[in-house]
Design an enzyme around this catalytic site. Sequence first.
Site, mmCIF file in Angstrom:
data_model
loop_
_atom_site.group_PDB
_atom_site.id
_atom_site.type_symbol
_atom_site.label_atom_id
_atom_site.label_comp_id
_atom_site.label_asym_id
_atom_site.label_seq_id
_atom_site.Cartn_x
_atom_site.Cartn_y
_atom_site.Cartn_z
ATOM 1 N N HIS A 284 1.686 10.406 1.443
ATOM 2 C CA HIS A 284 1.601 9.075 0.864
ATOM 3 C C HIS A 284 2.971 8.793 0.267
ATOM 4 O O HIS A 284 3.375 9.449 -0.693
ATOM 5 C CB HIS A 284 0.537 9.003 -0.231
ATOM 6 C CG HIS A 284 -0.845 8.744 0.291
ATOM 7 N ND1 HIS A 284 -1.923 8.535 -0.537
ATOM 8 C CD2 HIS A 284 -1.314 8.638 1.557
ATOM 9 C CE1 HIS A 284 -3.005 8.320 0.195
ATOM 10 N NE2 HIS A 284 -2.659 8.379 1.464
ATOM 11 N N ASP A 292 4.070 8.367 -12.098
ATOM 12 C CA ASP A 292 3.404 7.910 -10.872
ATOM 13 C C ASP A 292 3.078 6.422 -10.996
ATOM 14 O O ASP A 292 1.923 6.029 -11.142
ATOM 15 C CB ASP A 292 2.123 8.728 -10.637
ATOM 16 C CG ASP A 292 1.393 8.289 -9.384
ATOM 17 O OD1 ASP A 292 2.062 7.916 -8.410
ATOM 18 O OD2 ASP A 292 0.153 8.314 -9.382
ATOM 19 N N ASP A 324 1.471 4.179 -0.265
ATOM 20 C CA ASP A 324 0.532 4.034 -1.377
ATOM 21 C C ASP A 324 1.262 3.490 -2.592
ATOM 22 O O ASP A 324 1.920 4.224 -3.319
ATOM 23 C CB ASP A 324 -0.117 5.385 -1.701
ATOM 24 C CG ASP A 324 -1.196 5.264 -2.777
ATOM 25 O OD1 ASP A 324 -1.467 4.126 -3.221
ATOM 26 O OD2 ASP A 324 -1.764 6.290 -3.174
#
Length: 417
Positions: A284, A292, A324
């Site tokens: 991803h 994150d 993502d």
Amino acid sequence: MTTEQRYEEAKKIYAGIGVDTDQALETLRHIPISMHCWQGDDVLGFDQDGPLSGGIQTTGDYPGRARTPEELMQDIDKAMSLIPGKHKLNLHASYGIFEDGEIADRDALEPKHFKKWVEFAKKHGIGLDFNPTFFSHPKAEPFTLSSPDEEIRQFWIRHGQACLRISQYFAEELGKPCVMNIWIPDGYKDIPADRLGPRARFKDSLDQILSIPYDKSKVYVCLESKVFGIGKESYTVGSSEFCLEYAAKNGIISLMDNGHYHPTEVVSDKIPSLLLFQDKLALHVTRSVRWDSDHVVLFDDETKEIAKEIVRNDAIGRIFLALDFFDASINRIVAWVVGMRNMQKALLYALLSPNQRLKELQDSEDFTDLMVEQEELKLYPFGDVWNYFCSRCGVPERGEWMKEVRTYEKEVLLQRK
């Protein structure tokens, strides 16, 4: 000069260092990237009205968020029309489409709830990937597959099993393998008293999910780790060590999200190590800012390094690529297009490098020439090759695609009141 003329000049320059640009473009044309549906609606899905949970967060209030399956498909269609090549669509289980007042909880999801997505994929000639949704649900707080509450844990086990059946349905209907990725947000905000117990329960849950029959040639199950999340700062059940060990021992695929590690760790350095021991990997690709944060993928150093490791190690056919990120502070279609095109640019940049020559310089310890050649490559006419690729694929070159997005924003997105 025309795009074609610029390309012919670039082709000659790259040929001077032994790089075949025609072959690079042909290779790039056949690399599918799985575009994530959840960028279009801020990860809200269609099966619940509550907030996003699970230690993740979408910030911003840019107008035009997709609110219905029809609007989301319309936006995905627009984005894909501006991205060169043929790709895949990545769905979360929370994007099931219910009709005629039907309601099915996540443990009771069936292929029929994703029939319209299959129809959409067939129309566009693309494959579908899938993700069980272990967040944004009343039974997802604070634990799912590692829950000490056996009733809760069994609910989520049934959900995982349901998603396996749906993944196989996708593969059989579309004739393309489906990558099904498992990620859970389970963890603790503060230092836990028991680190082993939750992971033992998680292991048993995964064993139960994978115990049901499914065609491993059609469904590739992945397991994704994470170092921490909002409200899960001290401990995550699905740590990197746990997920790597479980995947290796149980014959499934390790998935690495480059936002799911400590700030000084880079996934690009992990790829070659895992390729020595695992037949396939999944990624991803995102962009973490301090944590994150799932920012839009840029044509930045780490994205380029990830692509280099895929290409240099002859791993294009061994790595499943997906994006993502979710940013609600900018036009959501722009986010998709920028991220997808940048991932492709990074792959092209790697394909246009004289990789064998660079390896030879490293092995002979000629670090001076290695540094010089790598630096000189940065000024090669990469952009002319990229623009030609876009032209060949029938999508706008350079920033011309933004005109279409602005028109779409005015005529469609801003009308969503």
